[in-house]
Design an enzyme around this catalytic site. Structure first.
Site, short mmCIF file in Angstrom:
data_model
loop_
_atom_site.label_atom_id
_atom_site.label_comp_id
_atom_site.label_asym_id
_atom_site.label_seq_id
_atom_site.Cartn_x
_atom_site.Cartn_y
_atom_site.Cartn_z
N HIS A 1 0.84 -1.18 -0.06
CA HIS A 1 0.08 0.00 0.09
C HIS A 1 0.91 1.26 0.28
CE1 HIS A 1 -3.62 2.41 1.04
NE2 HIS A 1 -2.66 3.22 1.81
N GLU A 2 1.91 1.26 0.79
CA GLU A 2 2.58 2.55 1.22
C GLU A 2 3.48 2.66 -0.11
OE1 GLU A 2 1.90 4.60 3.17
OE2 GLU A 2 0.63 3.59 4.53
N HIS B 1 1.78 4.82 -2.73
CA HIS B 1 2.12 6.04 -2.70
C HIS B 1 3.48 6.63 -3.22
CE1 HIS B 1 -1.61 7.03 -0.65
NE2 HIS B 1 -1.38 6.09 0.56
N HIS C 1 3.53 6.43 -6.98
CA HIS C 1 2.76 7.67 -7.51
C HIS C 1 3.88 8.97 -7.66
CE1 HIS C 1 -1.22 9.91 -7.23
NE2 HIS C 1 -0.62 9.96 -8.28
#
Length: 664
Positions: free
Chosen positions: A446-447, A450, A453
């Site tokens: 999940h992290e 980020h 991105h």
């Protein structure tokens, strides 16, 4: 040899150095996996120059924050003057982006250091920097007469800006940011807006601090045999959480009642905070704070958010348990990092390469530094991995932007993004590397969503780089990574037993996926309740206390009765960072679900689809309307009903899993 290939070779050589260091104890991992499955070696060169945190020379000591702050503020004054005296257009937007970049380089870095650095002196210096820059932005900068004229009287001139290079959108975002500070109001009202802003800064900090403070009660009020479950302070017991994982029902009940017992001062703080937000929103021309906060998001209005939440509630209905320790031997941290490296290589042509940080560059010796290198574009940026538990480090998984990417107009070079990923994992031991539970692995993916991105974005302006986008879009890339983390075709690339090398069996992955659906509807319904509460608090003022509103919304949207003499809302710290936007997690999950099912479920390692995903969604940051990015990826414009259906369909059981389990 091209400069790009030289860079890749150089970084690879540095990675090989790390590999040679650890290969005596771990012989089955590639460089990235080896770097995370071993303890870092201590420095022996006492004459090495301290380069400062993140390579910023001033930050070799705490006092350097003051120097960095003053330099940033001096540069701000020059850029404000430049912006005020040039006609509206690309040059103005560029000046403001440079201004924003200069402040963010210091403020964002300080925002991370104040919570994560092990040295109290660094944390305190960073805290002072955050306050000083925040105060300047909310007083001197916003009351600048030239900026007011630029973004109000002449804003119509911005129609001439080139939409292709996103000048107009960034200009509109700057105007939106200044608008909430009353930039378009007359001097008297603008001063009132600034006063409200400064007051809200104090109220936000007060509520955040109070929401995490433990409550205490006299020891005599708790049975002696239960006191050992709680921290002691003299003749008092401190309760700093809900103890939800305790197997003892009574311990959980005691913790719930004490931790959530209403604090009068904090209650007043929340009431005043909500009043100030409403007053500020009305002052600058909005019906409520919620209407202001949602402008520019996918949802657009509070009415749309409530429609989404109400429809989702109506469609939900209640629907296999796993033992995490069975999975952990297959999920060493190094194996998972290799898995991410393989995934990014296949989807985007990107490699994660371990680099040895210079002296003073990192705040703890167990922080790993990764260079993100594209096969043709070269170095894309850096990720600092602060993954391991240490005293005084927050127990939270999060992503920090230290430096945003942007195209530097004076050099025509791209400013490389720098981010930190912070987890709280156990350290590797002499006998085993750090082993992750399925939940830990999912959080890591999940992290990293980020981080990528930020790495894969290539925006002209740092104001809209990477995760600096609409809140209800910002979680899409990270949640999408959770789908990759539970797909056997991806996991089979890396999940192997750290001792035997055996691959993780496919049926275990299938059971893991099904286990997430247990009480899935109840989990979503809880998030709906939180999101509705957030919307009501930030709508028009109610003739009810925040506790009365909570009681009513809990009964209506969650169904469980309210426990008397509790005030859960005082622990709802997301009211600060996600005010009127807490629904964003649900909407982002809906978008991620649709992208996964339509674009990746057939082949999660498809390069063409990975390139399309980067091109349509990751590359733009906040420089493009979020719904247009979703539309570009899905090649159709989804409705609120589509979002709801995507979330509800997530709860459908996979009957093949049950059949295979019954046969085995």
């Amino acid at each position: 040899m091209s400069a790009c290939k030289q860079l890749v070779l150089l970084v690879q050589q540095r990675s090989d150095c790390v590999w040679r260091h650890v290969r005596r104890s771990v012989t089955t991992w590639y460089p990235v996996g080896a770097a995370f499955n071993s303890k870092p070696h201590r420095r022996l060169d006492h004459f090495e120059r301290n380069v400062g945190l993140f390579g910023v020379p001033e930050l070799s000591c705490p006092s350097g924050f003051q120097l960095a702050t003053q330099a940033a503020l001096r540069n701000t004054e020059l850029l404000v003057d430049k912006a005020c005296f040039c006609p509206p257009g690309p040059e103005t937007v560029e000046s403001f982006d440079q201004l924003s970049d200069g402040l963010c380089k210091v403020a964002d870095l300080a925002d991370f250091v104040k919570v994560a650095h092990p040295d109290p002196a660094f944390r305190e210096a960073a805290e002072r920097t955050c306050i000083e820059i925040g105060t300047v932005v909310n007083t001197q900068l916003i009351t600048c007469f030239g900026i007011r004229n630029l973004f109000s009287d002449h804003c119509t001139d911005l129609k001439c800006l080139d939409c292709v290079c996103c000048c107009r959108r960034v200009a509109e975002l700057f105007m939106f940011d200044f608008e909430i500070s009353g930039i378009h109001l007359d001097e008297t009202l603008r001063k009132e807006a600034v006063k409200l802003h400064v007051k809200l800064l104090d109220l936000n900090n007060e509520f955040l601090a109070g929401s995490h403070m433990p409550n205490r009660i006299a020891k005599s009020a708790i049975p002696e045999h239960l006191q050992l479950h709680f921290a002691k302070e003299g003749s008092f017991i401190q309760v700093g959480g809900l103890h939800a994982d305790s197997p003892d029902d009574l311990v959980r009940e005691i913790a719930y009642r004490i931790y959530l017992y209403p604090n009068g001062d904090l209650m007043n703080c929340l009431e005043e905070l909500l009043k100030c937000r409403y007053k500020l929103a009305k002052l600058v021309g909005y019906e409520s704070y919620g209407h202001r906060a949602l402008k520019g998001t996918m949802a657009k209005t509070p009415e749309t958010v409530m429609s989404f939440l109400q429809l989702l509630t109506e469609k939900l209905s209640d629907r296999f348990n796993i033992e995490p320790s069975l999975y952990s031997p297959y999920l060493s941290l190094g194996a998972c990092m290799e898995g991410l490296n393989i995934l990014f290589s296949q989807l985007y042509g990107v490699s994660l390469m371990s680099e040895h940080p210079s002296l003073g560059e990192v705040w703890s010796e167990d922080v790993r530094k990764l260079a993100v290198v594209h096969e043709t574009e070269g170095l894309l940026g850096y990720i600092y991995c602060d993954f391991f538990h240490r005293a005084d480090k927050p127990h939270q998984d999060c992503h920090f932007t230290i430096r945003g990417g942007r195209l530097c107009q004076d050099t025509n070079q791209y400013q490389l993004p720098v981010v930190v990923l912070m987890l709280s994992l156990p350290h590797p031991s002499k006998s085993a590397p750090t082993l992750l539970t399925p939940g830990m692995m999912e959080n890591l993916f999940h992290e990293m969503g980020h981080a990528m991105h930020s790495m894969l974005g290539r925006t002209r302006y740092q104001h809209v780089t990477g995760t600096r986008c609409a809140t209800d879009f910002a979680e899409v890339p990270s949640i999408l990574m959770e789908y990759f983390a539970t797909d056997y075709r991806v996991i089979s690339q890396f999940a192997r037993h750290y001792q035997t090398g055996q691959l993780l069996p496919e049926n275990m992955i299938n059971r893991l996926c099904e286990s997430k659906k247990v009480c899935g509807a109840a989990d979503i319904q809880l998030q709906i309740f939180y999101a509705v509460l957030d919307q009501i608090y930030h709508g028009k003022p109610q003739n009810s206390s925040t506790t009365e509103i909570l009681k009513e919304m809990q009964q209506k949207f969650y169904g469980l009765p309210y426990t008397p003499n509790t005030a859960w809302q005082l622990r709802f710290s997301h009211l600060i960072g996600y005010g009127a936007k807490y629904y964003s997690y649900l909407m982002s999950r809906a978008v991620a679900s649709m992208v996964w099912k339509q674009c990746f479920v057939q082949d999660p390692l498809n390069r063409d689809m990975g390139e399309r995903y980067r091109r349509e969604m990751l590359a733009h940051g906040g420089a493009k309307e979020p719904m247009l990015m979703v539309e570009g990826m899905l090649q159709r414009r989804p409705t609120m009903k589509d979002f709801v259906d995507a979330l509800v369909s997530e709860l459908n059981p996979n009957f093949e899993t049950f059949i295979h389990d019954s046969e085995s």
